[in-house]
Design a protein around this motif. Sequence first.
Motif, PDB file in Angstrom:
ATOM      1  N   ALA A  50     -43.978  58.290 -22.219  1.00 16.14           N
ATOM      2  CA  ALA A  50     -45.014  58.043 -23.229  1.00 16.14           C
ATOM      3  C   ALA A  50     -46.425  58.078 -22.658  1.00 16.14           C
ATOM      4  CB  ALA A  50     -44.760  56.701 -23.911  1.00 16.14           C
ATOM      5  N   ALA A  51     -46.580  58.411 -21.384  1.00 16.58           N
ATOM      6  CA  ALA A  51     -47.921  58.454 -20.789  1.00 16.58           C
ATOM      7  C   ALA A  51     -48.767  59.524 -21.466  1.00 16.58           C
ATOM      8  CB  ALA A  51     -47.807  58.748 -19.296  1.00 16.58           C
ATOM      9  N   PRO A  52     -50.081  59.314 -21.548  1.00 16.03           N
ATOM     10  CA  PRO A  52     -50.940  60.338 -22.167  1.00 16.03           C
ATOM     11  C   PRO A  52     -50.933  61.630 -21.343  1.00 16.03           C
ATOM     12  CG  PRO A  52     -52.250  58.598 -21.143  1.00 16.03           C
ATOM     13  CD  PRO A  52     -50.840  58.131 -21.113  1.00 16.03           C
ATOM     14  N   VAL A  53     -50.942  62.745 -22.065  1.00 17.48           N
ATOM     15  CA  VAL A  53     -50.929  64.071 -21.444  1.00 17.48           C
ATOM     16  C   VAL A  53     -52.043  64.902 -22.060  1.00 17.48           C
ATOM     17  CG1 VAL A  53     -49.564  66.176 -21.079  1.00 17.48           C
ATOM     18  CG2 VAL A  53     -48.432  63.944 -21.096  1.00 17.48           C
ATOM     19  N   SER A  54     -52.725  65.653 -21.258  1.00 17.12           N
ATOM     20  CA  SER A  54     -53.808  66.494 -21.784  1.00 17.12           C
ATOM     21  C   SER A  54     -53.239  67.656 -22.573  1.00 17.12           C
ATOM     22  CB  SER A  54     -54.656  67.053 -20.639  1.00 17.12           C
ATOM     23  OG  SER A  54     -55.354  66.033 -19.983  1.00 17.12           O
ATOM     24  N   PRO A  55     -53.829  67.980 -23.714  1.00 15.49           N
ATOM     25  CA  PRO A  55     -53.440  69.214 -24.405  1.00 15.49           C
ATOM     26  C   PRO A  55     -53.815  70.428 -23.555  1.00 15.49           C
ATOM     27  CG  PRO A  55     -55.345  68.225 -25.457  1.00 15.49           C
ATOM     28  CD  PRO A  55     -54.895  67.251 -24.416  1.00 15.49           C
ATOM     29  N   MET A  56     -53.212  71.557 -23.877  1.00 16.91           N
ATOM     30  CA  MET A  56     -53.445  72.768 -23.088  1.00 16.91           C
ATOM     31  C   MET A  56     -53.883  73.907 -24.006  1.00 16.91           C
ATOM     32  SD  MET A  56     -52.200  71.746 -20.000  1.00 16.91           S
ATOM     33  CE  MET A  56     -51.552  73.105 -19.041  1.00 16.91           C
ATOM     34  N   VAL A  57     -54.800  74.704 -23.531  1.00 16.38           N
ATOM     35  CA  VAL A  57     -55.168  75.953 -24.200  1.00 16.38           C
ATOM     36  C   VAL A  57     -55.011  77.078 -23.190  1.00 16.38           C
ATOM     37  CG1 VAL A  57     -57.020  77.284 -25.267  1.00 16.38           C
ATOM     38  CG2 VAL A  57     -56.744  74.863 -25.847  1.00 16.38           C
ATOM     39  N   ARG A  58     -54.104  77.988 -23.480  1.00 13.69           N
ATOM     40  CA  ARG A  58     -53.781  79.110 -22.580  1.00 13.69           C
ATOM     41  C   ARG A  58     -53.480  78.629 -21.163  1.00 13.69           C
ATOM     42  NH1 ARG A  58     -57.629  80.544 -26.121  1.00 13.69           N
ATOM     43  NH2 ARG A  58     -57.104  82.215 -27.552  1.00 13.69           N
ATOM     44  N   GLY A  59     -52.737  77.544 -21.088  1.00 12.68           N
ATOM     45  CA  GLY A  59     -52.265  77.033 -19.805  1.00 12.68           C
ATOM     46  C   GLY A  59     -53.228  76.133 -19.071  1.00 12.68           C
ATOM     47  N   GLU A  60     -54.424  75.909 -19.633  1.00 14.32           N
ATOM     48  CA  GLU A  60     -55.421  75.085 -18.958  1.00 14.32           C
ATOM     49  C   GLU A  60     -55.613  73.780 -19.707  1.00 14.32           C
ATOM     50  OE1 GLU A  60     -56.848  75.774 -16.110  1.00 14.32           O
ATOM     51  OE2 GLU A  60     -55.822  77.713 -15.976  1.00 14.32           O
ATOM     52  N   PRO A  61     -55.645  72.636 -18.997  1.00 19.59           N
ATOM     53  CA  PRO A  61     -55.864  71.347 -19.680  1.00 19.59           C
ATOM     54  C   PRO A  61     -57.276  71.269 -20.264  1.00 19.59           C
ATOM     55  CG  PRO A  61     -55.858  71.057 -17.286  1.00 19.59           C
ATOM     56  CD  PRO A  61     -55.437  72.470 -17.549  1.00 19.59           C
ATOM     57  N   VAL A  62     -57.345  70.759 -21.494  1.00 21.80           N
ATOM     58  CA  VAL A  62     -58.631  70.648 -22.190  1.00 21.80           C
ATOM     59  C   VAL A  62     -58.682  69.305 -22.898  1.00 21.80           C
ATOM     60  CG1 VAL A  62     -58.825  73.154 -22.563  1.00 21.80           C
ATOM     61  CG2 VAL A  62     -57.702  71.715 -24.285  1.00 21.80           C
ATOM     62  N   SER A  63     -59.839  68.982 -23.491  1.00 22.46           N
ATOM     63  CA  SER A  63     -59.948  67.755 -24.283  1.00 22.46           C
ATOM     64  C   SER A  63     -59.263  67.967 -25.634  1.00 22.46           C
ATOM     65  CB  SER A  63     -61.421  67.411 -24.505  1.00 22.46           C
ATOM     66  OG  SER A  63     -62.003  68.365 -25.381  1.00 22.46           O
ATOM     67  N   TRP A  64     -59.001  66.857 -26.324  1.00 17.07           N
ATOM     68  CA  TRP A  64     -58.382  66.983 -27.648  1.00 17.07           C
ATOM     69  C   TRP A  64     -59.297  67.717 -28.625  1.00 17.07           C
ATOM     70  CZ3 TRP A  64     -53.708  66.680 -29.630  1.00 17.07           C
ATOM     71  CH2 TRP A  64     -52.713  66.054 -28.893  1.00 17.07           C
ATOM     72  N   VAL A 115     -42.465  69.099 -23.347  1.00 17.97           N
ATOM     73  CA  VAL A 115     -42.793  70.516 -23.120  1.00 17.97           C
ATOM     74  C   VAL A 115     -41.508  71.336 -23.279  1.00 17.97           C
ATOM     75  CG1 VAL A 115     -43.822  72.198 -21.563  1.00 17.97           C
ATOM     76  CG2 VAL A 115     -44.618  69.826 -21.535  1.00 17.97           C
ATOM     77  N   SER A 116     -41.290  71.842 -24.476  1.00 15.41           N
ATOM     78  CA  SER A 116     -40.106  72.659 -24.761  1.00 15.41           C
ATOM     79  C   SER A 116     -40.310  74.061 -24.210  1.00 15.41           C
ATOM     80  CB  SER A 116     -39.881  72.724 -26.272  1.00 15.41           C
ATOM     81  OG  SER A 116     -40.977  73.402 -26.885  1.00 15.41           O
ATOM     82  N   LEU A 117     -39.276  74.887 -24.319  1.00 15.41           N
ATOM     83  CA  LEU A 117     -39.407  76.283 -23.882  1.00 15.41           C
ATOM     84  C   LEU A 117     -40.500  76.982 -24.683  1.00 15.41           C
ATOM     85  CD1 LEU A 117     -38.169  78.434 -22.008  1.00 15.41           C
ATOM     86  CD2 LEU A 117     -36.638  79.064 -23.873  1.00 15.41           C
ATOM     87  N   THR A 118     -40.587  76.699 -25.981  1.00 15.39           N
ATOM     88  CA  THR A 118     -41.627  77.298 -26.825  1.00 15.39           C
ATOM     89  C   THR A 118     -43.015  76.816 -26.414  1.00 15.39           C
ATOM     90  OG1 THR A 118     -40.040  77.306 -28.643  1.00 15.39           O
ATOM     91  CG2 THR A 118     -42.331  77.682 -29.216  1.00 15.39           C
ATOM     92  N   ALA A 119     -43.097  75.552 -25.988  1.00 16.94           N
ATOM     93  CA  ALA A 119     -44.407  74.984 -25.637  1.00 16.94           C
ATOM     94  C   ALA A 119     -44.920  75.480 -24.298  1.00 16.94           C
ATOM     95  CB  ALA A 119     -44.306  73.456 -25.614  1.00 16.94           C
ATOM     96  N   GLN A 120     -44.008  75.932 -23.437  1.00 16.22           N
ATOM     97  CA  GLN A 120     -44.408  76.274 -22.065  1.00 16.22           C
ATOM     98  C   GLN A 120     -45.494  77.341 -22.005  1.00 16.22           C
ATOM     99  OE1 GLN A 120     -40.920  77.238 -19.767  1.00 16.22           O
ATOM    100  NE2 GLN A 120     -40.124  75.143 -19.865  1.00 16.22           N
ATOM    101  N   ASP A 121     -45.416  78.336 -22.876  1.00 15.69           N
ATOM    102  CA  ASP A 121     -46.429  79.397 -22.829  1.00 15.69           C
ATOM    103  C   ASP A 121     -47.170  79.514 -24.164  1.00 15.69           C
ATOM    104  OD1 ASP A 121     -44.370  80.351 -24.295  1.00 15.69           O
ATOM    105  OD2 ASP A 121     -44.269  82.332 -23.332  1.00 15.69           O
ATOM    106  N   ALA A 122     -47.298  78.369 -24.852  1.00 11.57           N
ATOM    107  CA  ALA A 122     -48.031  78.367 -26.124  1.00 11.57           C
ATOM    108  C   ALA A 122     -49.512  78.645 -25.901  1.00 11.57           C
ATOM    109  CB  ALA A 122     -47.850  77.019 -26.815  1.00 11.57           C
ATOM    110  N   THR A 123     -50.152  79.227 -26.888  1.00 15.76           N
ATOM    111  CA  THR A 123     -51.602  79.418 -26.813  1.00 15.76           C
ATOM    112  C   THR A 123     -52.286  78.058 -26.792  1.00 15.76           C
ATOM    113  OG1 THR A 123     -51.258  81.374 -28.198  1.00 15.76           O
ATOM    114  CG2 THR A 123     -53.532  80.669 -27.830  1.00 15.76           C
ATOM    115  N   VAL A 124     -51.820  77.158 -27.678  1.00 17.23           N
ATOM    116  CA  VAL A 124     -52.324  75.778 -27.703  1.00 17.23           C
ATOM    117  C   VAL A 124     -51.114  74.849 -27.726  1.00 17.23           C
ATOM    118  CG1 VAL A 124     -53.690  74.070 -28.962  1.00 17.23           C
ATOM    119  CG2 VAL A 124     -54.373  76.486 -29.003  1.00 17.23           C
TER     120      VAL A 124
END
Length: 436
Positions: A47-61, A364-373
């Motif tokens: 349940a720890a906070p995790v940064s969202p990702m855009v094209r594989g890079e961590p970004v702010s919400w 992080v599912s298989l679909t989420a691994q290479d998601a755009t966002v």
Amino acid sequence: MKEINNAVCTFCGCLCDDIAVVLGDDGGVRVKGACTNGKGHIEGYDAAPVSPMVRGEPVSWDQALDEAAAILGDAESPLIYGLSSTASEAQRRCVALADRIGAAIDTTSSVCHGPTGIAMQNFGEPTCSLGEVLNRADLLLFWGCNPAVAHTRHFTRYSLMPRGRFTPRGRKDRRMILADVRRTPSANAADRFLQVEQGSDYEVLGALRALVQGKRVRADSVGGVPLEELGALAEELGSCRYGAAFFGMGLTMTSGRDLNIGQYFSLVRDLNAHTRFSVVALRGHGNVAGADAVMTWQTGYPFAVSLAGGVPTYGPGEFTAVDMLSRREADAALVVASDPGAHFPAGAVRGLEGIPRVVMDPVVSLTAQDATVYLPTAQYGVDAEGTYYRMDGVPIRTRAFRERLRPTDEEVFDGVLERLHGGRVESTTPIEEVQR
């Protein structure tokens, strides 16, 4: 150390609400009373906070929501898929988002029990609650399913083993019949096993209906089942005090699909001329029944709905996610708490991989691994509260037993809608507050 009793496991449609969760002083979680799947579902979630990702890079919400809104808002034919492992409050917001961007919206029902919904519309569903099954049923009929593996606690908590008001001796007061194309672990628990030739469920159910109605069947066997055995089964089904019929994807996703389910529902209706009988679908995902319910009361249809024309248009085969992606008809996708990259046919997966996709999921599912966002949200029943619908349609309120450090799906939908509207949306907790 702290123990929380009567927590709800949201892994599958059983929604067992009798489990205990032990929170250790070191932050660890231990689950008691759940099946192996349920334990993994709760204990395996960080349940720890995790940064969202855009094209594989961590970004702010803010950056992630801006990008998600831009992708979905600019799309000419957006597709929304999933919804079966999120709360009904979030499902309602998701339908509002689909309406705002003119999307086709589909749930995991389209690859499991969608034919059940179609049969329900055409034939009606003589159903009951699992509480009625527990207290009244002295005969259980399972068809095309394997609850000993897929719904591990169904036998012990709801159907075969528990002692009920009119079944005080539990298992000794019940008979169980299983029909399937092969022997599965569930067959070991059955009093009678009926092996049906693959693809012959419709014919076998039709013959069984005729025998229940007292008609003559001119054949030695049907679908690999001797007529004598079918006659004995018809007599046993019609002579019980209260029967409960269950079924799974062995009926919904094989030849005949909704026609199989129509025969099954009709068999239950025919049996009610002789005794009392009900039917309940064995639903897989924790809130897939809620997804059907919310979609129906929001749009009039349970799945495969297009809102592109300004009014809901129902189209199984046309607006179902597998078909749209296989035909390359979607130009952007929002995947909510599901993993089509792991479960869809290869052609549909390639269609998904070829378009921008936003994925909301606690893990992080298989679909989420290479998601755009990728938007890592909280998990309902662990660090978020919400309403889930059990497989029999009974709403269950899930409780949070961990501090929430991530936004919920509902809050993320609000964030995207705010950006699309450029105005005010009914507020829940602001994401910035959750990020504190």
